[in-house]
Design a protein around this motif. Sequence first.
Motif, mmCIF file in Angstrom:
data_model
loop_
_atom_site.group_PDB
_atom_site.id
_atom_site.type_symbol
_atom_site.label_atom_id
_atom_site.label_comp_id
_atom_site.label_asym_id
_atom_site.label_seq_id
_atom_site.Cartn_x
_atom_site.Cartn_y
_atom_site.Cartn_z
ATOM 1 N N ASN B 70 0.845 -1.193 0.000
ATOM 2 C CA ASN B 70 0.000 0.000 0.000
ATOM 3 C C ASN B 70 0.878 1.238 0.000
ATOM 4 O O ASN B 70 2.107 1.129 -0.106
ATOM 5 C CB ASN B 70 -0.961 -0.046 1.192
ATOM 6 C CG ASN B 70 -0.220 -0.306 2.497
ATOM 7 O OD1 ASN B 70 0.784 0.332 2.768
ATOM 8 N ND2 ASN B 70 -0.707 -1.283 3.272
ATOM 9 N N LYS B 71 0.271 2.408 0.125
ATOM 10 C CA LYS B 71 1.045 3.641 -0.003
ATOM 11 C C LYS B 71 2.123 3.752 1.072
ATOM 12 O O LYS B 71 3.173 4.340 0.852
ATOM 13 C CB LYS B 71 0.111 4.854 0.082
ATOM 14 C CG LYS B 71 -0.413 5.282 -1.279
ATOM 15 C CD LYS B 71 -1.064 6.650 -1.190
ATOM 16 C CE LYS B 71 -2.434 6.512 -0.524
ATOM 17 N NZ LYS B 71 -3.171 7.782 -0.511
ATOM 18 N N THR B 72 1.837 3.215 2.244
ATOM 19 C CA THR B 72 2.810 3.313 3.336
ATOM 20 C C THR B 72 3.895 2.248 3.186
ATOM 21 O O THR B 72 5.084 2.524 3.336
ATOM 22 C CB THR B 72 2.101 3.111 4.681
ATOM 23 O OG1 THR B 72 0.958 3.972 4.691
ATOM 24 C CG2 THR B 72 3.018 3.439 5.829
ATOM 25 N N ILE B 73 3.454 1.037 2.890
ATOM 26 C CA ILE B 73 4.403 -0.063 2.801
ATOM 27 C C ILE B 73 4.622 -0.384 1.326
ATOM 28 O O ILE B 73 3.910 -1.173 0.723
ATOM 29 C CB ILE B 73 3.883 -1.281 3.587
ATOM 30 C CG1 ILE B 73 3.751 -0.894 5.064
ATOM 31 C CG2 ILE B 73 4.834 -2.468 3.458
ATOM 32 C CD1 ILE B 73 2.737 -1.678 5.802
ATOM 33 N N GLY B 74 5.627 0.285 0.756
ATOM 34 C CA GLY B 74 5.884 0.153 -0.676
ATOM 35 C C GLY B 74 6.798 -1.002 -0.999
ATOM 36 O O GLY B 74 6.914 -1.423 -2.145
ATOM 37 N N TRP B 75 7.511 -1.494 0.012
ATOM 38 C CA TRP B 75 8.344 -2.665 -0.152
ATOM 39 C C TRP B 75 7.858 -3.706 0.853
ATOM 40 O O TRP B 75 7.780 -3.415 2.046
ATOM 41 C CB TRP B 75 9.817 -2.360 0.155
ATOM 42 C CG TRP B 75 10.570 -1.714 -0.966
ATOM 43 C CD1 TRP B 75 10.117 -1.454 -2.215
ATOM 44 C CD2 TRP B 75 11.927 -1.266 -0.916
ATOM 45 N NE1 TRP B 75 11.103 -0.869 -2.959
ATOM 46 C CE2 TRP B 75 12.236 -0.735 -2.180
ATOM 47 C CE3 TRP B 75 12.918 -1.254 0.060
ATOM 48 C CZ2 TRP B 75 13.482 -0.196 -2.485
ATOM 49 C CZ3 TRP B 75 14.145 -0.722 -0.242
ATOM 50 C CH2 TRP B 75 14.435 -0.201 -1.512
ATOM 51 N N GLY B 76 7.548 -4.900 0.373
ATOM 52 C CA GLY B 76 7.084 -5.933 1.294
ATOM 53 C C GLY B 76 7.815 -7.223 1.033
ATOM 54 O O GLY B 76 9.034 -7.295 1.177
ATOM 55 N N PHE B 77 7.077 -8.225 0.577
ATOM 56 C CA PHE B 77 7.675 -9.520 0.285
ATOM 57 C C PHE B 77 8.724 -9.425 -0.817
ATOM 58 O O PHE B 77 9.716 -10.140 -0.800
ATOM 59 C CB PHE B 77 6.581 -10.512 -0.155
ATOM 60 C CG PHE B 77 6.086 -11.390 0.947
ATOM 61 C CD1 PHE B 77 5.877 -10.864 2.216
ATOM 62 C CD2 PHE B 77 5.817 -12.734 0.738
ATOM 63 C CE1 PHE B 77 5.415 -11.665 3.242
ATOM 64 C CE2 PHE B 77 5.363 -13.548 1.758
ATOM 65 C CZ PHE B 77 5.160 -13.015 3.007
ATOM 66 N N ASP B 78 8.473 -8.550 -1.798
ATOM 67 C CA ASP B 78 9.381 -8.497 -2.943
ATOM 68 C C ASP B 78 10.822 -8.255 -2.508
ATOM 69 O O ASP B 78 11.713 -9.047 -2.791
ATOM 70 C CB ASP B 78 8.911 -7.457 -3.968
ATOM 71 C CG ASP B 78 8.552 -6.125 -3.322
ATOM 72 O OD1 ASP B 78 8.625 -6.032 -2.081
ATOM 73 O OD2 ASP B 78 8.202 -5.186 -4.044
ATOM 74 N N ILE B 79 11.038 -7.146 -1.775
ATOM 75 C CA ILE B 79 12.412 -6.800 -1.422
ATOM 76 C C ILE B 79 12.919 -7.692 -0.281
ATOM 77 O O ILE B 79 14.108 -8.018 -0.216
ATOM 78 C CB ILE B 79 12.533 -5.295 -1.101
ATOM 79 C CG1 ILE B 79 12.013 -4.469 -2.279
ATOM 80 C CG2 ILE B 79 13.955 -4.907 -0.776
ATOM 81 C CD1 ILE B 79 12.721 -4.723 -3.603
#
Lengths: 183, 484
Positions: B70-79
């Motif tokens: 979402n807008k706050t969490i732009g990096w999650g599982f991917d990075i």
Amino acid sequence: MSRELKTFLVGVFEEEDQIIAATRAVVGAGLPVHDCFTPYAVHGLDHAQKLPRSKLTYVCFGGGLLGFLTAITLQVYTQGIETPLLSGWPLIIGGKPFIPLPAFVPVTFELTVLFGGLISAAGLLAFCRLYPGKKVPLHIDGVTNDRFAIALDPQGQGWNEARARKLLTDHGAIEVAYVGETA
Amino acid sequence: MSSHTSHLREPLVVGNPTLAQISDDVCAPMERKPSGLWWAAFSVAFTVMIIGLSAIGYEFYTGIGVWGLNKTIGWGFDITNFVFWVGIGHAGTLISAILFLFRQKWRTSINRSAEAMTLFAVICAAIFPLIHMGRPWFGMLWVFPYPNLRGPLWVNFRSPLLWDVFAISTYFTISAVFWFIGLIPDLATVRDRAGTRIRKKIYGILSLGWSGSNRHWVHYETVYMLLAGLATPLVLSVHTIVSMDFATSIMPGWHTTIFPPYFVAGAIFSGFAMVLTLLIITRKVLNIEHLITINHLENMCKVIVATGMMVGLAYATEFLIAWYSGSNYEGFTFINRAKGPYAWAYWTMVSCNVLSPQVFWFKKMRTSVPVIFVMSLVVNVGMWFERFVIIVTSLHRDYLPSSWAMYSPTWVEYTTLLGTFGIFFTAFLVFTRVLPVIAIGEVKSVSQFAKKGHAKVHPSASASGLDPEAMTDDEADGALEVSP
């Protein structure tokens, strides 16, 4: 290739100590050694065979230097040069200088390593004339498995067959025979 | 020098096999029909890979909106997955290059498979930055500086994300070259014992006409050492640069100078755990327990406990600096990590990475294969959570409380993560079938079989202390030489 196929007198050994001792003896007696063949890098054999140090370290240095210069040129040109004749595309990003050398360190380092490594590896293949599909010129059974072999050149200077056979057998050769090149 | 018969160290290869036996044992798995166990493992891994690739396909088709970002969490599982997989790869280079430079002979049994693991892990890692671009068919080219019709508009060499592109691609290339150079003599061994024409042909092409010539060995050894010398700073630089993706930002929890060494230690830690997971299975399934011995496993456990403590020290240092810096934002971020909504992830990380490896202080634990295997999985879970904690807990509470959010990954993200394990294990299983999993030549060089002369010399040398007379010339020379 129309290279003339040669024949060598090959002594085959079972232990690395034997081949080092035998090579030292053969070289000491002034017999012409074509090459030694071993299943792994036997340390001390290069001294026994009186081989020079590999010049590939210089190739590696040259490659690294080329990578370093490429990286600096690429970065300075694309980020910092704007003249009518030659122009990259300098952009102001975060108000930082166009040519911030510290920020160029990582890419410069990586390209130095990349060029140094690739050119050394290419140098190895070139120095040893290895290429896909090459045939092994002198095929001796077992030298990639558990045999150590010395090939002596009967056409070389100082050739003395009786002496060569005796030295090889005395050092424990399990087999001494003429082997011809096949490629 | 490999030819020393030390009375202090146990032999690296158990049972004193002949050189031909070493070739036979390593080549046997490639030459027989795969076992039922192999097929079972391969089917599972391959299925998981296909599921993962389908998830990626779905994401390409629909867009990265199918992820839980979402807008706050732009990096999650991917990075998180990217950093996790890059880290896994580091153990391979550590074993092949750094232990080589430190003359650690025990590496010879494990370096080949560890390097293979590096390559597969880097492939898995590279998937994530590519797919998180959303439209990778553009992005995967635009990250490289080449003359183009957009100006030419160049990449921004001041960005750590671009440094990462160079670091990862260089790392992959050099690791692949290093691996292949190491394979050449072994490919020749496989060529010369090949039973069928087609095998002879394929391995003949791959082995580049290697003849075992000593003139070639001299060049070969030099290049091997040069590549080890280049790969050593390279591997340190790669995770340093990965950590700069975070450390050069101004995010609390990321903006810290401890990141490079902390990331490198963590990478080696997780990588060794993955090497252990793979090798414990491999040595059992392929019957090479006398080549990859319990001593090898124990040595790796020692590395794990050492790097685990380094990682623990880094966790503590982060807290200390957050407090000592007096920065409210830093302080809040770290208290939030330990006590906030993601506290479960933080404490999973601490217990897996810092507390549980302490069992390896006990020799009984370090030499028990089941314990090592379980611990290797625990450490990998812990290290995955470390990256998750660093990325998600720093992002989910940003400077503006109105935008605070939570991150719930979707099935697409879970399946993609799972899929990379499928890719990794599929590749590794194929590798065990088509290439020698152990560096045959290097193991021969540390085995005692072909060195009877040295064995005769040495007991007398040790009886009279260091007797230079009892040392042959080539041993004296060899002490200064390079040996892989």
